[in-house]
Write an enzyme that holds these catalytic residues in place. Structure first.
Site, mmCIF file in Angstrom:
data_model
loop_
_atom_site.group_PDB
_atom_site.id
_atom_site.type_symbol
_atom_site.label_atom_id
_atom_site.label_comp_id
_atom_site.label_asym_id
_atom_site.label_seq_id
_atom_site.Cartn_x
_atom_site.Cartn_y
_atom_site.Cartn_z
ATOM 1 N N GLU A 199 0.841 -1.187 0.000
ATOM 2 C CA GLU A 199 0.000 0.000 0.000
ATOM 3 C C GLU A 199 0.880 1.241 0.000
ATOM 4 O OE1 GLU A 199 -3.686 2.349 2.148
ATOM 5 O OE2 GLU A 199 -3.340 0.231 2.600
ATOM 6 N N GLU B 293 4.796 4.947 3.726
ATOM 7 C CA GLU B 293 4.352 6.296 4.072
ATOM 8 C C GLU B 293 5.582 7.124 4.430
ATOM 9 O OE1 GLU B 293 2.792 9.441 4.346
ATOM 10 O OE2 GLU B 293 1.136 8.001 4.250
ATOM 11 N N ASP C 283 -2.939 12.651 -3.199
ATOM 12 C CA ASP C 283 -3.173 14.081 -3.393
ATOM 13 C C ASP C 283 -3.579 14.328 -4.850
ATOM 14 O OD1 ASP C 283 -2.909 16.879 -3.719
ATOM 15 O OD2 ASP C 283 -1.455 16.956 -2.090
ATOM 16 N N LYS D 249 -12.066 7.429 7.839
ATOM 17 C CA LYS D 249 -12.670 8.674 8.312
ATOM 18 C C LYS D 249 -12.431 9.798 7.314
ATOM 19 C CE LYS D 249 -8.726 9.759 11.330
ATOM 20 N NZ LYS D 249 -8.305 9.997 12.736
ATOM 21 N N PHE D 250 -11.307 9.752 6.597
ATOM 22 C CA PHE D 250 -11.055 10.740 5.557
ATOM 23 C C PHE D 250 -12.065 10.594 4.426
ATOM 24 C CE2 PHE D 250 -9.007 11.423 1.388
ATOM 25 C CZ PHE D 250 -8.943 12.808 1.435
#
Length: 252
Positions: free
Chosen positions: A82, A107, A157, A232-233
């Site tokens: 991911e 990340e 993004d 939640k985003f």
């Protein structure tokens, strides 16, 4: 000269989550990054996670090394990568729901990495490893060909302004790099809540029919599969009226 890395441990723009913060190496002289590295302060728990949990779950990879994904786990199971996992809650949920699979989460932002490390400890998960690195470099040279079963890119993004479109991670070179590391029949799953970017992704992937087949059919989006948790985003985007698009492609 490259070297193979076997195992490194013993065992927002205005877009809220900005999860796919990686750089594109497609421009000639200087890499154009699709992320802005804004390092927030770590909580005491996240600082402890880096001290105590990174040696267990972290992968200390550097450009020029070739990572052996299978060596990171004491199994021969299929591996999911991911890219840009944000705070890691959805990745932890997927790993908990699929203990028969192994996951590598990438990340660049330390608070998100620390948050995931704590979640792995709290939930007792052993099928996740964590990497802080430039995804473009990792995909281009840092992984063996056909070494992954699945690549996930959720809510990168969107860089909505036209002059910033060159910063979007999904570009022809990125698509080819993902195809290189996926096994034949492997899956590339993308999701976004920005419709113009969804259309961009669709054009990029459908535009590479020699590499990928759209599982929903040419020009079509997929329904959200049950294994992708709603974050939640994502709920925030839905409250703002954003439509979420999933794109699922099979490596030819």
């Amino acid at each position: 000269m490259t070297k193979t890395l076997i195992l490194s441990h013993p065992d927002a723009s205005t877009h809220a989550a900005e999860p796919a913060r990686v750089s594109s190496h497609e421009q000639g002289r200087r890499p154009i990054r699709s992320f802005v590295l804004r390092e927030g302060r770590l909580t005491a728990g996240q600082e402890r996670a880096f001290r105590e949990l990174w040696p267990r779950f972290g992968i200390d990879w550097q450009p020029g090394e070739v990572l052996d994904p299978q060596a990171l786990f004491a199994t021969a199971r299929r591996i999911t990568l991911e890219i840009g996992f944000g705070d890691g809650d959805s990745l932890a949920a997927m790993a908990a729901a699929a203990p028969e699979r192994d996951f590598i989460g990438l990340e660049v932002h330390r608070p998100g990495v620390g948050h995931l490390l704590l979640a792995l400890e709290q939930q007792g998960l052993t099928n996740v490893r964590v990497l802080r690195a430039d995804a473009a470099a990792l995909l281009e040279t840092g992984l063996p060909s056909a070494s992954l079963d699945r690549v996930q890119l959720f809510f990168p993004d969107p860089w909505p302004k036209k002059r910033h479109h060159k910063r979007r991670i999904v570009q022809p070179g990125f698509v080819a790099a993902v195809a290189r590391v996926l096994r034949p029949g492997g899956t590339f799953h993308l999701a976004t809540d920005w419709t113009p970017y969804a259309d961009w992704m669709l054009a990029m992937l459908d535009g590479a029919p020699e590499l990928f087949e759209n599982s929903a059919g040419p020009g079509r989006f997929s329904a959200r599969p049950a294994q992708r948790p709603i974050t939640k985003f994502e709920r925030r985007g839905q409250r703002l009226g954003h439509q979420v698009h999933d794109l699922i492609y099979r490596r030819r």
